[in-house]
Motif scaffolding. Sequence first.
Motif, PDB file in Angstrom:
ATOM      1  N   TYR A  10      42.529 -39.180  15.542  1.00 27.03           N
ATOM      2  CA  TYR A  10      42.965 -37.959  16.225  1.00 27.03           C
ATOM      3  C   TYR A  10      43.601 -38.299  17.571  1.00 27.03           C
ATOM      4  CZ  TYR A  10      40.280 -35.335  12.794  1.00 27.03           C
ATOM      5  OH  TYR A  10      39.808 -34.795  11.624  1.00 27.03           O
ATOM      6  N   ARG A  27      46.380 -30.303  14.513  1.00 26.13           N
ATOM      7  CA  ARG A  27      45.695 -30.819  13.326  1.00 26.13           C
ATOM      8  C   ARG A  27      44.252 -30.319  13.242  1.00 26.13           C
ATOM      9  NH1 ARG A  27      44.339 -37.107  12.871  1.00 26.13           N
ATOM     10  NH2 ARG A  27      42.795 -37.006  11.223  1.00 26.13           N
ATOM     11  N   SER A  28      43.516 -30.390  14.356  1.00 29.25           N
ATOM     12  CA  SER A  28      42.115 -29.981  14.318  1.00 29.25           C
ATOM     13  C   SER A  28      41.980 -28.479  14.050  1.00 29.25           C
ATOM     14  CB  SER A  28      41.389 -30.375  15.603  1.00 29.25           C
ATOM     15  OG  SER A  28      42.032 -29.831  16.733  1.00 29.25           O
ATOM     16  N   LYS A  39      44.054 -26.561  12.306  1.00 34.08           N
ATOM     17  CA  LYS A  39      44.343 -26.357  10.878  1.00 34.08           C
ATOM     18  C   LYS A  39      43.159 -26.793  10.019  1.00 34.08           C
ATOM     19  CE  LYS A  39      49.365 -26.806  11.105  1.00 34.08           C
ATOM     20  NZ  LYS A  39      50.491 -27.690  10.806  1.00 34.08           N
ATOM     21  N   GLU A  40      42.570 -27.960  10.341  1.00 31.01           N
ATOM     22  CA  GLU A  40      41.423 -28.452   9.569  1.00 31.01           C
ATOM     23  C   GLU A  40      40.236 -27.500   9.661  1.00 31.01           C
ATOM     24  OE1 GLU A  40      42.303 -33.239  10.051  1.00 31.01           O
ATOM     25  OE2 GLU A  40      40.406 -32.438  10.794  1.00 31.01           O
ATOM     26  N   PHE A  63      38.725 -28.115   3.531  1.00 34.41           N
ATOM     27  CA  PHE A  63      39.388 -29.375   3.864  1.00 34.41           C
ATOM     28  C   PHE A  63      38.374 -30.444   4.260  1.00 34.41           C
ATOM     29  CE2 PHE A  63      41.640 -32.361   6.645  1.00 34.41           C
ATOM     30  CZ  PHE A  63      42.628 -32.764   5.765  1.00 34.41           C
ATOM     31  N   ARG A  64      38.578 -31.649   3.740  1.00 33.09           N
ATOM     32  CA  ARG A  64      37.734 -32.795   4.075  1.00 33.09           C
ATOM     33  C   ARG A  64      38.634 -33.938   4.549  1.00 33.09           C
ATOM     34  NH1 ARG A  64      34.843 -29.076   3.773  1.00 33.09           N
ATOM     35  NH2 ARG A  64      32.984 -28.811   2.472  1.00 33.09           N
ATOM     36  N   PRO A  65      38.694 -34.185   5.861  1.00 31.56           N
ATOM     37  CA  PRO A  65      39.531 -35.276   6.360  1.00 31.56           C
ATOM     38  C   PRO A  65      39.040 -36.607   5.791  1.00 31.56           C
ATOM     39  CG  PRO A  65      38.633 -33.960   8.174  1.00 31.56           C
ATOM     40  CD  PRO A  65      37.960 -33.515   6.933  1.00 31.56           C
ATOM     41  N   SER A  69      35.005 -30.826  10.451  1.00 27.73           N
ATOM     42  CA  SER A  69      35.091 -30.987   8.984  1.00 27.73           C
ATOM     43  C   SER A  69      34.792 -32.408   8.530  1.00 27.73           C
ATOM     44  CB  SER A  69      36.490 -30.637   8.478  1.00 27.73           C
ATOM     45  OG  SER A  69      36.963 -29.471   9.061  1.00 27.73           O
TER      46      SER A  69
END
Length: 155
Positions: free
Chosen positions: A39, A52-53, A55-56, A62-64, A91
């Motif tokens: 990140y 990004r964070s 949206k996650e 969602f699973r990064p 996440s």
Amino acid sequence: MSKVLIAYFSASGVTKNLAEKIAKENDYDIFEIVPQEIYTPADLDWTDKNSRSTKEMNDKSFRPPIVESTDVSGYDTVVIGFPVWWYTAPSIINTFIESVDLSGKTINAFCTSGGSGIDKCVNDLAATYPDLNFAKGLRLTGAESSEKIKEWISE
């Protein structure tokens, strides 16, 4: 004597420093949950609806992806540390939990946060994984003594 693993995710280093301190002072094993894509500060900008964070965290499914997982079979207690994102666990913590077998283990969660507490984080994780044994969580600021932390983990 129960065997303890400290598994943590840290985006800015605060959680990492605390996890390393807890592990070192108590002779616990340690594992860093590392995202496949690190990140950046822009990714972590919670004020940007397109970061990004954000949206996650808005996509509960969602699973990064993480670089690797670890074998937790030799541990009685797994302590999971993370910064609070959007009043809950990031996440990537779900990615880790789903990558290991935590059945029958005590799971303690600690968070690092300027103001948000841990209770919603633990309640959300317990609701997502009702078959797992989540103990009372702890919000850490870095000022806690290792005795207090050890006592919390063994409760």
